[in-house]
Design a protein around this motif. Structure first.
Motif, PDB file in Angstrom:
ATOM      1  N   THR A 134       0.776  -1.188   0.006  1.00  0.00           N
ATOM      2  CA  THR A 134       0.031   0.063   0.171  1.00  0.00           C
ATOM      3  C   THR A 134       0.785   1.295   0.071  1.00  0.00           C
ATOM      4  N   GLU A 135       1.770   1.284   0.889  1.00  0.00           N
ATOM      5  CA  GLU A 135       2.778   2.476   0.753  1.00  0.00           C
ATOM      6  C   GLU A 135       3.424   2.876  -0.424  1.00  0.00           C
ATOM      7  N   ARG A 136       3.713   1.711  -1.105  1.00  0.00           N
ATOM      8  CA  ARG A 136       4.244   2.420  -2.590  1.00  0.00           C
ATOM      9  C   ARG A 136       3.203   2.313  -3.643  1.00  0.00           C
ATOM     10  N   GLY A 137       1.918   2.380  -3.274  1.00  0.00           N
ATOM     11  CA  GLY A 137       0.800   2.951  -4.167  1.00  0.00           C
ATOM     12  C   GLY A 137       0.545   1.601  -5.162  1.00  0.00           C
ATOM     13  N   CYS A 138       0.679   0.200  -4.477  1.00  0.00           N
ATOM     14  CA  CYS A 138       0.448  -0.763  -5.402  1.00  0.00           C
ATOM     15  C   CYS A 138      -0.643  -1.597  -4.793  1.00  0.00           C
ATOM     16  N   ALA A 139      -1.066  -2.501  -5.718  1.00  0.00           N
ATOM     17  CA  ALA A 139      -2.358  -3.289  -5.101  1.00  0.00           C
ATOM     18  C   ALA A 139      -1.815  -5.079  -5.472  1.00  0.00           C
ATOM     19  N   LEU A 140      -1.978  -5.733  -4.599  1.00  0.00           N
ATOM     20  CA  LEU A 140      -1.730  -7.189  -4.656  1.00  0.00           C
ATOM     21  C   LEU A 140      -2.819  -7.696  -5.779  1.00  0.00           C
ATOM     22  N   SER A 141      -2.149  -8.441  -6.657  1.00  0.00           N
ATOM     23  CA  SER A 141      -2.903  -9.176  -7.667  1.00  0.00           C
ATOM     24  C   SER A 141      -1.956 -10.331  -8.342  1.00  0.00           C
ATOM     25  N   PHE A 142      -2.256 -11.282  -7.426  1.00  0.00           N
ATOM     26  CA  PHE A 142      -1.807 -12.608  -7.730  1.00  0.00           C
ATOM     27  C   PHE A 142      -2.786 -13.874  -7.663  1.00  0.00           C
ATOM     28  N   SER A 143      -2.531 -14.818  -8.191  1.00  0.00           N
ATOM     29  CA  SER A 143      -3.636 -15.979  -8.360  1.00  0.00           C
ATOM     30  C   SER A 143      -3.376 -16.887  -6.976  1.00  0.00           C
ATOM     31  N   PHE A 144      -4.434 -17.601  -6.371  1.00  0.00           N
ATOM     32  CA  PHE A 144      -3.991 -18.226  -5.348  1.00  0.00           C
ATOM     33  C   PHE A 144      -5.259 -19.408  -5.233  1.00  0.00           C
ATOM     34  N   ASN A 159      -2.189  12.538  -5.116  1.00  0.00           N
ATOM     35  CA  ASN A 159      -1.761  12.534  -3.609  1.00  0.00           C
ATOM     36  C   ASN A 159      -2.937  12.497  -2.648  1.00  0.00           C
ATOM     37  N   GLU A 160      -4.295  11.900  -2.851  1.00  0.00           N
ATOM     38  CA  GLU A 160      -5.406  11.801  -2.116  1.00  0.00           C
ATOM     39  C   GLU A 160      -5.284  10.754  -0.953  1.00  0.00           C
ATOM     40  N   MET A 161      -5.673  11.070   0.387  1.00  0.00           N
ATOM     41  CA  MET A 161      -5.450  10.214   1.124  1.00  0.00           C
ATOM     42  C   MET A 161      -6.334   8.882   1.106  1.00  0.00           C
ATOM     43  N   LEU A 162      -7.537   9.061   0.434  1.00  0.00           N
ATOM     44  CA  LEU A 162      -8.407   8.094   0.080  1.00  0.00           C
ATOM     45  C   LEU A 162      -7.666   6.763  -0.581  1.00  0.00           C
ATOM     46  N   ALA A 163      -6.714   7.140  -1.300  1.00  0.00           N
ATOM     47  CA  ALA A 163      -5.818   6.123  -2.216  1.00  0.00           C
ATOM     48  C   ALA A 163      -5.285   5.100  -1.183  1.00  0.00           C
ATOM     49  N   GLY A 164      -4.648   5.540  -0.351  1.00  0.00           N
ATOM     50  CA  GLY A 164      -4.200   4.551   0.857  1.00  0.00           C
ATOM     51  C   GLY A 164      -5.032   3.610   1.366  1.00  0.00           C
ATOM     52  N   VAL A 165      -6.338   4.409   1.888  1.00  0.00           N
ATOM     53  CA  VAL A 165      -7.402   3.740   2.639  1.00  0.00           C
ATOM     54  C   VAL A 165      -8.038   2.512   1.613  1.00  0.00           C
ATOM     55  N   LEU A 166      -8.357   2.742   0.463  1.00  0.00           N
ATOM     56  CA  LEU A 166      -8.882   1.739  -0.510  1.00  0.00           C
ATOM     57  C   LEU A 166      -7.941   0.816  -0.934  1.00  0.00           C
ATOM     58  N   LEU A 167      -6.494   1.170  -1.078  1.00  0.00           N
ATOM     59  CA  LEU A 167      -5.746   0.277  -1.157  1.00  0.00           C
ATOM     60  C   LEU A 167      -5.523  -0.854  -0.122  1.00  0.00           C
ATOM     61  N   CYS A 217     -12.871 -10.139  -7.099  1.00  0.00           N
ATOM     62  CA  CYS A 217     -12.529  -9.687  -5.516  1.00  0.00           C
ATOM     63  C   CYS A 217     -13.654  -9.021  -4.929  1.00  0.00           C
ATOM     64  N   GLY A 218     -14.091  -9.386  -3.803  1.00  0.00           N
ATOM     65  CA  GLY A 218     -15.338  -9.095  -3.020  1.00  0.00           C
ATOM     66  C   GLY A 218     -15.222  -7.865  -1.885  1.00  0.00           C
ATOM     67  N   CYS A 219     -14.078  -7.300  -1.986  1.00  0.00           N
ATOM     68  CA  CYS A 219     -13.580  -6.122  -0.955  1.00  0.00           C
ATOM     69  C   CYS A 219     -14.329  -5.018  -1.347  1.00  0.00           C
ATOM     70  N   TYR A 220     -14.418  -4.021  -0.447  1.00  0.00           N
ATOM     71  CA  TYR A 220     -15.102  -2.822  -0.778  1.00  0.00           C
ATOM     72  C   TYR A 220     -14.705  -1.956  -1.792  1.00  0.00           C
ATOM     73  N   CYS A 221     -13.592  -1.858  -2.213  1.00  0.00           N
ATOM     74  CA  CYS A 221     -12.697  -1.302  -3.159  1.00  0.00           C
ATOM     75  C   CYS A 221     -12.946  -1.768  -4.592  1.00  0.00           C
ATOM     76  N   CYS A 222     -12.876  -3.235  -4.669  1.00  0.00           N
ATOM     77  CA  CYS A 222     -12.845  -3.813  -6.035  1.00  0.00           C
ATOM     78  C   CYS A 222     -14.650  -3.703  -6.490  1.00  0.00           C
ATOM     79  N   LYS A 223     -15.413  -3.677  -5.426  1.00  0.00           N
ATOM     80  CA  LYS A 223     -16.852  -3.749  -5.538  1.00  0.00           C
ATOM     81  C   LYS A 223     -17.268  -2.233  -6.042  1.00  0.00           C
ATOM     82  N   ASN A 224     -16.476  -1.291  -5.570  1.00  0.00           N
ATOM     83  CA  ASN A 224     -17.217  -0.160  -5.711  1.00  0.00           C
ATOM     84  C   ASN A 224     -16.329   0.933  -6.814  1.00  0.00           C
ATOM     85  N   HIS A 225     -15.171   0.490  -7.202  1.00  0.00           N
ATOM     86  CA  HIS A 225     -14.235   1.468  -7.867  1.00  0.00           C
ATOM     87  C   HIS A 225     -13.254   0.788  -8.524  1.00  0.00           C
TER      88      HIS A 225
END
Length: 360
Positions: free
Chosen positions: A227-237, A315-323, A295-303
């Protein structure tokens, strides 16, 4: 799997400077922080914050809060445990052997001190009514020296502890092959009916290797790093084909190429790994898919990725919250799949999913 309780961690580096307020509150940190339905674990240090070395003695260890260094004796350490009232806590230990090239003499001293601290903690613990229902985890030290690791494990296992913290093996301190070798050797010395907790390791490939070496629990801040580096986890499991998330392989391949082209080291914890996508990249500006399909998380379901990209570049603070919502959800789901694979003897299949090792 879904009925497992959530575990929250609190560190003494955060609590020590607020001890008076918590003592006045009287009902422990869980109620203070509104963590009513969670299992509370208390560790010595915040794994996400580097700790300066050279501040331990035979009688004290140091933690760092916002106001600077706080020196803890066993008496002070145990008073804090009574104040926090966790479900379990890591015993006080000298863990300053993580830097590379630490001398054998210093490593031996670390093991001796940690065992002495554990004995003192147990003495106070068993006399304390406030800690009657609280468990103690002994800390296994030893740096990168096999003999000291084994000695620490054997001696700690002789004490009446509920589990074990494997310390000083965090990402960046040693390569994966050596870590796996040490963990495999250490776990043979520990009783099978008591959990082994590994601190500071959380990358999915490392987690899989450490589970196979005998680790049961992980203390990890990997989703926070991503999250701190502005990235999103995206790997298959997902090990069930019908649950496999589409379009992940292409994303992961791209991330892997970026790592190779940028000559980035996986041991450098500030750098992007092949398990994530960099949403600050310009190509996500008009990508209207969710971060991860299915993905069923709030971020993926809404954004959409494009919205996350916009938040990050402005540089919006919401980015870190959603990530953080997405990364925590994705990471927890990975551990759910890991538990399922272990229960069904499907670890090889899970490894192929996570590491991208496909068979025709």
């Amino acid at each position: 799997m879904s009925n497992l309780p959530s575990v929250s961690q609190v560190t003494l580096s955060h609590i020590a400077e607020h001890q008076e307020a918590l003592e006045e509150f009287k009902d422990g940190f869980r109620k203070f922080a509104g963590l009513h339905d969670t299992v509370l674990y208390c560790s010595l240090h915040d794994p996400a914050t580097p700790c300066p070395t050279g501040h331990t003695t035979s009688k004290t260890v140091s933690v760092w809060g916002s106001g600077g260094r706080i020196e803890l004796t066993v008496a002070k350490f145990m008073a804090l445990q009574k104040t926090v009232q966790p479900d379990w806590y890591q015993s006080m230990a000298d863990g300053e052997t993580w830097p590379k090239n630490t001398s054998r003499k210093r490593v031996r001293k670390s093991v001796d001190r940690s065992l002495a601290h554990l004995d003192e903690c147990l003495l106070v613990h068993h006399k304390s009514q406030e800690l009657e229902s609280v468990e103690v985890f002994g800390v296994v030290e030893g740096g990168d020296i096999l003999e000291e690791r084994l000695r620490s494990a054997r001696e700690t296992a002789k004490r009446p502890v509920a589990g074990f913290c494997l310390d000083g093996l965090q990402t960046g301190c040693m390569d994966q092959a050596l870590r796996t070798q040490l963990i495999t050797a250490v776990t043979t010395e520990l009783p099978e009916d008591k959990p082994r907790l590994l601190q500071g390791v959380g990358r999915p490939d490392e987690v899989l290797a450490c589970v196979e070496a005998g680790v049961d629990l992980f203390e990890s801040f990997f989703p926070f790093q991503v999250t701190e580096r502005g990235c999103a986890l995206s790997f298959s499991f997902h090990i069930s084909p019908e649950l496999a998330v589409p379009a992940l392989d292409e994303e992961r391949d791209t991330a892997g190429e970026a790592l190779q082209n940028g000559d980035l080291s996986l041991d450098d914890q500030t750098q992007m790994t092949s398990f994530e996508i960099n949403l600050k990249d310009e190509r996500y500006r008009d990508d209207f898919r969710p971060v991860v399909e299915g993905c069923g998380c709030y971020c993926c379901k809404n954004h959409q990725r494009a919205y996350l990209h916009h938040l990050l570049v402005t540089n919006e603070m919401l980015a870190g919250v959603l990530l953080m919502i997405h990364n925590t959800t994705h990471y927890h789901a990975f551990f759910g799949a890991l538990r399922e694979a272990l229960a069904n003897d499907e670890m090889d299949l899970l490894k192929r999913r996570v590491l991208g090792e496909r068979k025709d």
